[in-house]
Design a protein around this motif. Structure first.
Motif, mmCIF file in Angstrom:
data_model
loop_
_atom_site.group_PDB
_atom_site.id
_atom_site.type_symbol
_atom_site.label_atom_id
_atom_site.label_comp_id
_atom_site.label_asym_id
_atom_site.label_seq_id
_atom_site.Cartn_x
_atom_site.Cartn_y
_atom_site.Cartn_z
ATOM 1 N N LYS A 156 -59.533 30.651 -29.604
ATOM 2 C CA LYS A 156 -60.761 29.882 -29.375
ATOM 3 C C LYS A 156 -61.646 29.908 -30.617
ATOM 4 O O LYS A 156 -62.247 28.888 -30.976
ATOM 5 N N SER A 157 -61.719 31.058 -31.272
ATOM 6 C CA SER A 157 -62.545 31.173 -32.468
ATOM 7 C C SER A 157 -62.065 30.217 -33.557
ATOM 8 O O SER A 157 -62.876 29.543 -34.202
ATOM 9 N N ARG A 158 -60.759 30.127 -33.738
ATOM 10 C CA ARG A 158 -60.233 29.260 -34.807
ATOM 11 C C ARG A 158 -60.370 27.781 -34.461
ATOM 12 O O ARG A 158 -60.664 26.961 -35.340
ATOM 13 N N TYR A 159 -60.204 27.440 -33.205
ATOM 14 C CA TYR A 159 -60.455 26.056 -32.807
ATOM 15 C C TYR A 159 -61.943 25.726 -32.960
ATOM 16 O O TYR A 159 -62.303 24.594 -33.311
ATOM 17 N N ARG A 160 -62.799 26.716 -32.719
ATOM 18 C CA ARG A 160 -64.229 26.493 -32.874
ATOM 19 C C ARG A 160 -64.578 26.284 -34.345
ATOM 20 O O ARG A 160 -65.446 25.467 -34.680
ATOM 21 N N VAL A 161 -63.912 27.020 -35.234
ATOM 22 C CA VAL A 161 -64.156 26.858 -36.676
ATOM 23 C C VAL A 161 -63.849 25.426 -37.106
ATOM 24 O O VAL A 161 -64.632 24.799 -37.838
ATOM 25 N N ARG A 192 -58.822 27.022 -47.836
ATOM 26 C CA ARG A 192 -58.092 27.697 -48.926
ATOM 27 C C ARG A 192 -59.014 27.983 -50.114
ATOM 28 O O ARG A 192 -59.020 29.087 -50.652
ATOM 29 N N ASN A 193 -59.813 26.997 -50.507
ATOM 30 C CA ASN A 193 -60.582 27.109 -51.750
ATOM 31 C C ASN A 193 -61.991 27.669 -51.554
ATOM 32 O O ASN A 193 -62.513 28.354 -52.432
ATOM 33 N N ASP A 194 -62.602 27.351 -50.412
ATOM 34 C CA ASP A 194 -63.975 27.799 -50.170
ATOM 35 C C ASP A 194 -64.030 29.084 -49.343
ATOM 36 O O ASP A 194 -64.851 29.965 -49.614
ATOM 37 N N LYS A 195 -63.154 29.170 -48.338
ATOM 38 C CA LYS A 195 -63.154 30.336 -47.462
ATOM 39 C C LYS A 195 -62.171 31.410 -47.919
ATOM 40 O O LYS A 195 -62.180 32.521 -47.393
ATOM 41 N N HIS A 196 -61.290 31.060 -48.866
ATOM 42 C CA HIS A 196 -60.354 32.029 -49.462
ATOM 43 C C HIS A 196 -59.483 32.732 -48.422
ATOM 44 O O HIS A 196 -59.285 33.955 -48.481
ATOM 45 N N LEU A 197 -58.953 31.957 -47.487
ATOM 46 C CA LEU A 197 -58.093 32.545 -46.458
ATOM 47 C C LEU A 197 -56.810 33.082 -47.069
ATOM 48 O O LEU A 197 -56.227 32.474 -47.969
ATOM 49 N N VAL A 198 -56.350 34.225 -46.554
ATOM 50 C CA VAL A 198 -55.033 34.722 -46.950
ATOM 51 C C VAL A 198 -53.983 33.920 -46.211
ATOM 52 O O VAL A 198 -54.258 33.238 -45.213
ATOM 53 N N CYS A 199 -52.745 34.007 -46.662
ATOM 54 C CA CYS A 199 -51.704 33.094 -46.191
ATOM 55 C C CYS A 199 -51.455 33.182 -44.683
ATOM 56 O O CYS A 199 -51.278 32.155 -44.018
ATOM 57 N N HIS A 200 -51.438 34.406 -44.091
ATOM 58 C CA HIS A 200 -51.087 34.494 -42.681
ATOM 59 C C HIS A 200 -52.166 33.881 -41.792
ATOM 60 O O HIS A 200 -51.863 33.267 -40.774
ATOM 61 N N THR A 201 -53.437 34.003 -42.190
ATOM 62 C CA THR A 201 -54.513 33.374 -41.414
ATOM 63 C C THR A 201 -54.481 31.865 -41.594
ATOM 64 O O THR A 201 -54.661 31.103 -40.637
ATOM 65 N N TYR A 202 -54.249 31.430 -42.819
ATOM 66 C CA TYR A 202 -54.125 30.001 -43.135
ATOM 67 C C TYR A 202 -52.997 29.378 -42.317
ATOM 68 O O TYR A 202 -53.162 28.315 -41.709
ATOM 69 N N ASN A 203 -51.859 30.066 -42.256
ATOM 70 C CA ASN A 203 -50.717 29.548 -41.491
ATOM 71 C C ASN A 203 -50.996 29.554 -39.990
ATOM 72 O O ASN A 203 -50.480 28.711 -39.254
ATOM 73 N N SER A 204 -51.810 30.498 -39.553
ATOM 74 C CA SER A 204 -52.192 30.523 -38.141
ATOM 75 C C SER A 204 -52.983 29.274 -37.783
ATOM 76 O O SER A 204 -52.752 28.656 -36.732
#
Length: 425
Positions: A156-161, A192-204
């Motif tokens: 839910k948090s990621r859909y909210r983002v 990727r560029n502003d929030k600097h997500l690591v790969c596993h979170t980005y792929n999630s």
């Protein structure tokens, strides 16, 4: 011009095959038949059907029970037409489309914060915008998976983002068929560029949004899933909790004991019993503890467990003795939370981040590394078990892992790559 029209005049989607731009909406317009009162006047809205990509039309003639063609004067018809157009524009701004089964489609927003939804349920008018579809998806598809509470909160948090990002881009009221691949790519570039997500979170995020739009596709809300060919993100910065070295552990616990005994107790539940610091520790109740000598154990309820499974963990004798001698948890009311709001067992559990913040404050005051986190206490206890020769099967069960392979990966991550326990078992 209407404020809404100023914002999204000529709303369009990209046709990726030939890079031409296609309108998805032509705003309400009066067809006055060149003033001929003998012909039927109407207001027409044209919109691209997300189910097949074709431009479709719908005509409107009535406002508040009055049909435009029942009026005998041209000025009266134009005045009523203006009211119909204004009404349609307001509905379109709220996300309504001409393909709605009814003119007003009301639904509960599933992404509301739970604390807010305890008091009221916000209703949103729409039938094909992001908020509508993600609410339907969560209520049906995700709920059916019976995911663990922590996992569902992450979803839910990621859909909210993503929803908040759409709102920041003035895209939240758009029909989902307008959310093309270009928009999706912009979101992932931002992450990727502003929030600097690591790969596993980005792929999630990629997987979650793909699943959502696939659901919308199957339900006929769009004619193509825009979440495809998303660029890779290879950032591997790991800011996770690390085990605490023995010489630092003694100093840290001694200081926490002196400054906040309740947080020190929570640290020990992680270290000795392998409990996770979130719901498994915070929502622990006196009734979950069996402190009888020789058979002492703690029960982690299914609704609090990360794996969504009930489990029972042995309480080491040294810790059981501490719980009875120092905290007297054997004589408290069974219905109380072990970690109450006022530093002792109580009817209301301590706040979500309270003990973590206190842990961090003590750690920082001692000048210890920031990768020593509240969660590190669990990792440190698990590594200690392995170093003392405990079997990997017992460590798996103690930590509540679903498989031995998970435990092997876990121990390797915390520095036991060459451990005999992994090599032999």
């Amino acid at each position: 011009m209407d404020t809404f029209l100023e914002k999204i005049t000529f709303l369009r989607v990209r046709n990726l095959s030939n890079m031409r731009r296609k309108k998805i909406l032509i705003y309400p317009k009066l067809a006055d038949r060149k003033g001929d009162m003998k012909k039927k006047w109407y207001i027409q809205v044209s919109q691209r059907d997300p189910r097949n990509g074709e431009m479709m039309q719908r005509r409107f003639e009535t406002f508040e029970g009055t049909n435009i063609n029942s009026l005998s004067q041209p000025d009266a018809r134009r005045e009523l037409a203006k009211k119909i157009i204004d009404s349609l524009n307001r509905k379109l701004a709220a996300g309504w489309s001409i393909f709605a089964a009814t003119d007003d489609c009301v639904y509960d927003d599933q992404l509301q914060y739970s604390a807010t939804s305890r008091f009221y349920k916000e209703k949103i008018l729409s039938n094909n915008n992001y908020a509508f579809w993600v609410s339907q998806f969560i209520a049906t598809e995700l709920s059916a998976k019976d995911a663990a509470p922590d996992t569902m909160r992450t979803y839910k948090s990621r859909y909210r983002v993503f929803g908040n990002w759409l709102k920041a881009q003035n895209l939240d009221a758009f029909d989902c068929s307008a959310l093309d691949r270009e928009i999706i790519l912009n979101f992932f570039a931002h992450m990727r560029n502003d929030k600097h997500l690591v790969c596993h979170t980005y792929n999630s995020y990629k997987q979650l949004l793909f699943s959502l739009f696939n659901y919308i596709l199957k339900k006929g809300g769009i004619h193509e899933n825009p979440v495809k060919d998303i660029p890779e993100n290879k950032r591997h910065v790991d800011n996770g909790a690390e085990r605490i070295e023995r010489f630092d552990l003694e100093k840290l616990i001694k200081s926490i004991d002196a400054q906040d005994p309740q947080t020190a107790l929570a640290c020990r539940f992680q270290y000795y019993c392998g409990l996770r610091p979130g719901y498994e520790v915070r929502l622990l109740k006196i009734a979950d503890l069996d402190l009888r000598e020789g058979v002492s154990k703690v029960t982690v309820k299914q609704e609090n467990a990360k794996t969504n499974k009930l489990r029972t963990v042995a309480i080491p004798d040294v810790f059981c003795e501490y719980l009875v001698r120092v905290w007297h948890l054997d004589v408290y009311d069974k219905d109380l939370y072990v970690f109450g709001k006022h530093g002792m067992p109580g009817t209301v559990a301590i706040g979500k981040n309270a003990m973590r913040n206190k842990f961090n404050k003590v750690r920082n005051s001692l000048g210890l590394p920031t990768h020593y986190k509240f969660y590190s206490m669990k990792h440190t206890g698990a590594v200690t078990l392995a170093e003392q020769g405990e079997s990997i099967i017992n460590i798996r069960d103690h930590l509540g892992h679903t498989s031995v392979s998970t435990t092997e990966i876990y121990l390797k991550r915390h520095g036991l790559n060459e451990s005999e326990i992994i090599r032999k078992n």
